[in-house]
Scaffold this motif. Structure first.
Motif, PDB file in Angstrom:
ATOM      1  N   VAL A   1       0.807  -1.228   0.000  1.00  0.00           N
ATOM      2  CA  VAL A   1       0.000   0.000   0.000  1.00  0.00           C
ATOM      3  C   VAL A   1       0.837   1.275   0.000  1.00  0.00           C
ATOM      4  O   VAL A   1       0.300   2.362  -0.225  1.00  0.00           O
ATOM      5  N   ASN A   2       2.150   1.175   0.246  1.00  0.00           N
ATOM      6  CA  ASN A   2       2.954   2.388   0.478  1.00  0.00           C
ATOM      7  C   ASN A   2       3.738   2.868  -0.742  1.00  0.00           C
ATOM      8  O   ASN A   2       4.703   3.623  -0.605  1.00  0.00           O
ATOM      9  N   GLY A   3       3.314   2.436  -1.930  1.00  0.00           N
ATOM     10  CA  GLY A   3       4.036   2.826  -3.143  1.00  0.00           C
ATOM     11  C   GLY A   3       5.059   1.805  -3.588  1.00  0.00           C
ATOM     12  O   GLY A   3       5.844   2.061  -4.494  1.00  0.00           O
ATOM     13  N   ASP A   4       5.061   0.626  -2.926  1.00  0.00           N
ATOM     14  CA  ASP A   4       5.981  -0.475  -3.205  1.00  0.00           C
ATOM     15  C   ASP A   4       7.401  -0.140  -2.774  1.00  0.00           C
ATOM     16  O   ASP A   4       8.354  -0.154  -3.561  1.00  0.00           O
ATOM     17  N   TYR A   5       7.529   0.174  -1.469  1.00  0.00           N
ATOM     18  CA  TYR A   5       8.823   0.388  -0.832  1.00  0.00           C
ATOM     19  C   TYR A   5       8.941  -0.493   0.401  1.00  0.00           C
ATOM     20  O   TYR A   5       7.928  -0.940   0.949  1.00  0.00           O
ATOM     21  N   ALA A   6      10.170  -0.705   0.844  1.00  0.00           N
ATOM     22  CA  ALA A   6      10.354  -1.255   2.185  1.00  0.00           C
ATOM     23  C   ALA A   6       9.668  -0.311   3.167  1.00  0.00           C
ATOM     24  O   ALA A   6       9.632   0.901   2.953  1.00  0.00           O
ATOM     25  N   PRO A   7       9.079  -0.832   4.254  1.00  0.00           N
ATOM     26  CA  PRO A   7       8.350   0.031   5.194  1.00  0.00           C
ATOM     27  C   PRO A   7       9.221   1.158   5.729  1.00  0.00           C
ATOM     28  O   PRO A   7      10.343   0.944   6.173  1.00  0.00           O
ATOM     29  N   HIS A   8       8.683   2.365   5.663  1.00  0.00           N
ATOM     30  CA  HIS A   8       9.398   3.528   6.188  1.00  0.00           C
ATOM     31  C   HIS A   8       8.472   4.730   6.213  1.00  0.00           C
ATOM     32  O   HIS A   8       7.401   4.726   5.606  1.00  0.00           O
ATOM     33  N   LEU A   9       8.902   5.753   6.916  1.00  0.00           N
ATOM     34  CA  LEU A   9       8.209   7.038   6.927  1.00  0.00           C
ATOM     35  C   LEU A   9       8.998   8.047   6.115  1.00  0.00           C
ATOM     36  O   LEU A   9      10.213   8.192   6.302  1.00  0.00           O
ATOM     37  N   HIS A  10       8.322   8.735   5.222  1.00  0.00           N
ATOM     38  CA  HIS A  10       8.894   9.913   4.563  1.00  0.00           C
ATOM     39  C   HIS A  10       8.384  11.122   5.319  1.00  0.00           C
ATOM     40  O   HIS A  10       7.174  11.390   5.349  1.00  0.00           O
ATOM     41  N   PHE A  11       9.299  11.870   5.940  1.00  0.00           N
ATOM     42  CA  PHE A  11       8.947  13.065   6.711  1.00  0.00           C
ATOM     43  C   PHE A  11       9.545  14.285   6.035  1.00  0.00           C
ATOM     44  O   PHE A  11      10.739  14.316   5.744  1.00  0.00           O
ATOM     45  N   GLN A  12       8.707  15.290   5.803  1.00  0.00           N
ATOM     46  CA  GLN A  12       9.152  16.463   5.052  1.00  0.00           C
ATOM     47  C   GLN A  12       8.570  17.728   5.664  1.00  0.00           C
ATOM     48  O   GLN A  12       7.398  17.753   6.074  1.00  0.00           O
ATOM     49  N   ILE A  13       9.380  18.763   5.739  1.00  0.00           N
ATOM     50  CA  ILE A  13       8.934  20.073   6.205  1.00  0.00           C
ATOM     51  C   ILE A  13       8.681  20.954   4.984  1.00  0.00           C
ATOM     52  O   ILE A  13       9.499  20.990   4.061  1.00  0.00           O
ATOM     53  N   ILE A  14       7.551  21.662   4.989  1.00  0.00           N
ATOM     54  CA  ILE A  14       7.145  22.478   3.848  1.00  0.00           C
ATOM     55  C   ILE A  14       6.769  23.864   4.352  1.00  0.00           C
ATOM     56  O   ILE A  14       5.874  24.008   5.186  1.00  0.00           O
ATOM     57  N   ARG A  15       7.426  24.873   3.853  1.00  0.00           N
ATOM     58  CA  ARG A  15       7.120  26.244   4.274  1.00  0.00           C
ATOM     59  C   ARG A  15       5.844  26.748   3.612  1.00  0.00           C
ATOM     60  O   ARG A  15       4.963  27.293   4.266  1.00  0.00           O
ATOM     61  N   ASP A  16       5.730  26.593   2.318  1.00  0.00           N
ATOM     62  CA  ASP A  16       4.558  27.040   1.563  1.00  0.00           C
ATOM     63  C   ASP A  16       3.959  25.828   0.862  1.00  0.00           C
ATOM     64  O   ASP A  16       4.580  25.251  -0.039  1.00  0.00           O
TER      65      ASP A  16
END
Length: 229
Positions: free
Chosen positions: A179-194
């Protein structure tokens, strides 16, 4: 606010760990998935199973529980997907804009800061985020956003935009490759200003042409998480 001022602001914040603090920071290990890592030359990085085996072996050999890293890494793992590729090499998106935390599926993710649900979506392109949540934060009258990708489907069920989230509240669990885009399990964490006009999604990988903009709009998440000094 200038980028440098925003970076200093992020450094000043005391974030709650994304993963439960019972997992000691001493068990976190950096991981290089860039094209410079020659170990990946013998790994089929287009296979989520092969990449997962490589990552778990990396953790085991270092007696670690969480692998982290990836900000601005130039990666080859996106070559497998038409979602990132283009006929023009300079437009190919392969520079990672977030920080990844690699750990088992089902791991609970907590809000690092107080905020509210901005948006959520299941981004189902091959190699995309899969289930994704974006939080909106307003601290010291400064508004910014954080993105959480590669979650479980359960994470976005029954969510409502605008619901307040306290610092440390559980907000999601990690999804499997199915379900995660076909990756090994992980979290993508991103900071977005705008956040611009995005809802439940925001580019997590850039091409070289747009990199200057994204480096300014999406600063290094480790300024907040402080996983490596």
């Amino acid at each position: 606010m200038t980028l440098s001022s925003f970076e200093e602001f992020l450094k000043s914040l005391q974030a709650h760990p994304l993963i439960h603090p019972e997992i000691s920071r001493n068990t976190y290990m950096s991981l290089d998935l860039s094209n410079h890592n020659k170990e990946l030359d013998s790994i089929d990085v287009s296979s989520s199973k092969a990449l997962e085996a490589y990552i778990w072996n990396h953790l085991k050999s270092n007696n670690a529980r969480v692998a982290f890293g990836g900000y601005l890494e130039h990666r080859g793992i996106y070559n497998r997907s038409d979602y990132f590729n283009t006929a023009k090499p300079e437009e190919e998106r392969n520079i990672h804009l977030g920080l990844d935390l690699w750990i088992e599926a089902g791991t609970e993710i907590s809000a690092p800061l107080v905020g509210k649900i901005h948006s959520f979506n299941n981004n189902t392109n091959y190699g995309d985020y899969g289930p994704t949540i974006i939080l909106e934060h307003c601290i010291d009258n400064l508004k910014f956003f954080t993105l959480y990708g590669h979650l479980s489907l359960e994470s976005i069920r029954n969510l409502k935009v605008g619901v307040e989230v306290k610092q440390g509240d559980p907000i999601a669990t990690l999804g499997t490759a199915e379900v995660n885009g076909d990756y090994a399990p992980h979290l993508h964490f991103q900071i977005i200003r705008d956040i611009q006009n995005y809802n439940g999604d925001y580019p997590g990988v850039s091409n070289q042409l747009d990199l200057d903009f994204y480096k300014t709009n999406c600063p290094d998440p480790n300024l907040l998480l402080k996983l490596a000094q």
